[in-house]
Design a protein around this motif. Structure first.
Motif, short mmCIF file in Angstrom:
data_model
loop_
_atom_site.label_atom_id
_atom_site.label_comp_id
_atom_site.label_asym_id
_atom_site.label_seq_id
_atom_site.Cartn_x
_atom_site.Cartn_y
_atom_site.Cartn_z
N ARG A 1 40.84 -22.84 21.04
CA ARG A 1 41.54 -21.78 20.58
C ARG A 1 41.37 -20.39 21.35
N VAL A 2 42.50 -19.84 22.39
CA VAL A 2 42.26 -18.36 22.78
C VAL A 2 42.01 -17.05 22.79
N VAL A 3 41.55 -17.02 22.81
CA VAL A 3 41.61 -14.83 22.69
C VAL A 3 41.76 -14.42 23.71
N VAL A 4 42.52 -13.46 23.93
CA VAL A 4 43.65 -13.01 25.65
C VAL A 4 43.13 -10.96 25.31
N ALA A 5 42.29 -11.19 25.97
CA ALA A 5 41.89 -9.14 25.25
C ALA A 5 42.92 -8.04 27.12
N GLY A 6 44.08 -7.70 26.34
CA GLY A 6 44.74 -6.95 27.02
C GLY A 6 46.36 -8.15 27.24
N ALA A 7 47.60 -7.21 26.78
CA ALA A 7 48.42 -7.62 26.49
C ALA A 7 49.08 -6.71 27.91
N GLY A 8 48.66 -6.58 28.90
CA GLY A 8 49.51 -6.10 30.04
C GLY A 8 50.09 -7.92 31.42
N TRP A 9 50.45 -7.72 32.40
CA TRP A 9 51.58 -8.60 33.07
C TRP A 9 50.18 -10.35 33.27
N ILE A 10 48.72 -9.74 33.26
CA ILE A 10 48.12 -10.62 33.78
C ILE A 10 47.67 -11.43 32.07
N GLY A 11 47.85 -10.71 30.94
CA GLY A 11 47.09 -11.30 29.40
C GLY A 11 48.10 -12.18 28.65
N LEU A 12 49.48 -11.13 29.55
CA LEU A 12 50.47 -12.16 28.76
C LEU A 12 51.14 -13.96 29.80
N GLU A 13 50.72 -13.20 30.66
CA GLU A 13 51.67 -14.80 31.64
C GLU A 13 50.24 -15.59 31.43
N THR A 14 48.81 -15.72 31.01
CA THR A 14 48.29 -16.76 30.68
C THR A 14 48.17 -17.25 29.44
N THR A 15 48.91 -16.32 28.54
CA THR A 15 49.47 -16.61 26.86
C THR A 15 50.11 -17.17 26.71
N ALA A 16 50.81 -17.86 28.00
CA ALA A 16 52.61 -18.13 28.30
C ALA A 16 52.03 -19.85 29.07
N ALA A 17 50.89 -19.56 29.82
CA ALA A 17 49.93 -21.09 30.20
C ALA A 17 49.60 -21.61 29.48
N ALA A 18 48.75 -20.67 28.42
CA ALA A 18 47.95 -21.26 27.60
C ALA A 18 48.70 -21.83 26.91
N ARG A 19 49.53 -20.67 25.59
CA ARG A 19 50.90 -22.23 25.02
C ARG A 19 51.59 -22.70 25.47
N SER A 20 52.78 -22.98 26.98
CA SER A 20 52.10 -24.73 26.49
C SER A 20 51.09 -25.61 26.81
N ASN A 21 50.24 -25.17 26.79
CA ASN A 21 49.52 -26.49 27.16
C ASN A 21 48.69 -26.51 25.53
N ASP A 22 49.75 -25.78 24.86
CA ASP A 22 49.67 -25.98 23.31
C ASP A 22 48.15 -26.09 22.84
N CYS A 23 47.25 -24.69 23.04
CA CYS A 23 46.71 -23.66 22.63
C CYS A 23 46.88 -22.44 22.06
N GLN A 24 46.11 -22.24 20.85
CA GLN A 24 46.23 -21.48 19.54
C GLN A 24 45.97 -19.66 20.71
N VAL A 25 46.77 -19.20 21.00
CA VAL A 25 46.40 -17.60 21.35
C VAL A 25 46.73 -16.44 20.26
N THR A 26 45.39 -15.79 20.55
CA THR A 26 45.70 -14.91 19.79
C THR A 26 45.67 -13.96 21.03
N VAL A 27 46.17 -12.45 20.98
CA VAL A 27 46.08 -11.08 22.11
C VAL A 27 46.14 -10.49 21.33
N LEU A 28 44.29 -9.70 21.70
CA LEU A 28 44.69 -8.15 21.19
C LEU A 28 44.23 -7.55 22.17
N GLU A 29 45.38 -5.97 22.01
CA GLU A 29 45.23 -5.12 22.67
C GLU A 29 45.62 -3.53 21.49
N PRO A 30 44.48 -2.61 22.47
CA PRO A 30 44.41 -1.57 21.74
C PRO A 30 45.72 -0.71 21.62
#
Ligand SMILES: Cc1cc2nc3c(=O)[nH]c(=O)nc-3n(C[C@H](O)[C@H](O)[C@H](O)COP(=O)(O)OP(=O)(O)OC[C@H]3O[C@@H](n4cnc5c(N)ncnc54)[C@H](O)[C@@H]3O)c2cc1C
Length: 400
Positions: A145-174
């Motif tokens: 279970r991955v929470v990503v703080a920040g929906a910028g480039w680094i946040g979204l690219e790591t999100t894509a990598a985490a999803r590609s590895n079947d992690c569960q991902v929630t992104v928080l973005e103020p």
């Protein structure tokens, strides 16, 4: 024999050293780097290397033997702690004093860090270095279970990598959407939709305020299940060394268009430089791979006394899932008044153009290739374009 010292052994610094030799400089080159890896490129750390598709060997700027073969004195694991401008020397963490005739600062940027209860727990991960990428790679196991703080480039690219590895991902973005500062709301929404289609949950308007075992607590009071918290909230320039040496610093080391700082014989390039950009008519600090790739060489030429006017159209690329894109220009909110599309957004094969008063200020090709040079030419021309021709994929870009 003159000595040129480069502080920061990464892409900009390594490319500067290469250019000095290519241009025939036969003095001493000392390349000092705080990291223990020889210079490498960072984009794969959030893409192919993080996904396990690319080998570590493929990320390095030069083969291992290149530095010795080219007479570049590469010293790794060495941090420059001070610049003594009166003595034209730098002082290092291993107590060496290295004299310079010309000095180049390519100290880059560092991730902004979170500071709240639990933010120093081992499950809080950042991404800047090879070691960071290896830590993320180890953490991204199926079901994590991955929470990503920040929906910028680094946040979204790591999100894509985490999803590609079947992690569960929630992104928080103020902010109210993804990539707001980078692309504005229109194209930010395209990326948010892409991630939602891959099963990512976004919580916009919320930030992480605490990390406890098994959960992240948000500013909205939600308890989001989390084994790891990945932090991608931007980077800050490593300009403290320059500031303490009395160089002009304001959100990066200030330079002119020839990448000269306010200090005699001292230059800056890459992520750390906030340089006057003749084409844009203002100072910009560009945290992009292409700016390190080209800025290092431009600074090297300037150090050699060659005429330099560094004014490339800013260029960035990203890969997320099966989306590949290139973006030219800086399409941040407030710098455009209109967005025009060319091609199919439904099929995710299109070009988006950001315009200001009828001229193209930025353009992004999404899963459409071999057009970025034409987009850059349109931006550079600063001419008014015909909007219906711009939107028509049958009309070649140089003719719009
Ligand atoms: C994970 C990741 C993915 C990225 N993906 C993309 C992408 O897809 N597209 C894109 O365009 N850009 C991307 N970027 C941005 C790009 O990598 C940077 O713009 C580029 O690395 C900047 O290079 P640089 O040489 O200026 O600085 P850096 O790469 O930051 O290197 C600076 C070096 O200087 C060292 N240093 C700092 N201070 C000192 C000191 N006092 N003494 C000695 N050494 C010092 C640091 O340790 C570091 O090694 C990405 C960045 C990251 C982190």
């Amino acid at each position: 024999m003159p000595t040129f010292v480069i502080v920061g052994a990464s892409l900009a610094g390594a490319k500067a050293a290469e250019t000095l030799r290519d241009e025939g400089f036969d003095g001493e080159i000392v390349l000092l780097g705080a990291e223990t890896e020889r210079p490498y490129e960072r984009p794969p750390l959030s893409k192919g290397y993080l996904l396990g598709h690319d080998e570590l060997d493929s990320v390095y700027v030069h083969p291992e033997g290149w530095y010795a073969e080219h007479g570049v004195d590469l010293r790794l694991g060495v941090t420059v702690t001070a610049v003594d401008r009166a003595a034209s020397a730098v002082i290092t963490s291993d107590d060496s004093i290295v004299r310079y005739d010309k000095l180049l600062l390519t100290t880059g940027a560092s991730p902004r860090r979170l500071n709240f209860p639990g933010s120093d727990r081992p499950g809080v991960l950042y991404l800047r270095t090879v070691a960071d990428s290896q830590r993320l790679r180890a953490a991204f196991q199926p079901g994590t279970r991955v929470v990503v703080a920040g929906a910028g480039w680094i946040g979204l690219e790591t999100t894509a990598a985490a999803r590609s590895n079947d992690c569960q991902v929630t992104v928080l973005e103020p902010q109210p959407g993804a990539l707001q500062d980078q692309l504005g709301p229109e194209l930010g929404a395209v990326f948010a939709d892409l991630h939602r289609a891959h099963g990512v949950e976004f919580r916009f308007g919320e930030r992480a305020v605490e990390f406890r075992p098994g959960m992240v607590i948000t500013s909205g009071g939600a308890h989001v299940p989390a084994d790891v918290l990945v932090v991608g909230i931007g980077a800050a320039p490593n300009d403290a060394l320059a500031a303490s040496a009395g160089l002009e610093v304001a959100g990066g080391v200030l330079t002119d268009a020839a990448l000269r700082t306010s200090g005699e014989n001292i230059f800056a390039a890459g992520d750390v430089a906030n340089s006057f950009h003749p084409l844009l008519g203002r100072r910009v600090r560009v945290e992009h791979w292409a700016n390190a790739l080209n800025g290092g060489p431009a600074a090297a030429r300037s150090m050699l006394g060659m005429p330099v006017q560094y004014d490339p159209v800013p260029y960035f690329y990203s890969d997320q899932y099966d989306l590949g894109m290139e973006c030219a220009g800086l399409p941040s909110p407030g710098r455009y008044d209109q967005v025009v599309y060319r091609g199919s957004r439904a099929a995710m094969e299109f070009i988006a153009f950001w315009l200001s008063r009828g001229t193209v200020v930025a353009g992004m090709n999404v899963n459409v290739w071999d057009v970025n040079d034409d987009i850059q030419s349109l931006i550079r021309s600063a001419r008014e374009v015909d909007l219906s021709r711009l939107a028509n994929p049958d009309i070649p870009l140089p003719e719009v």
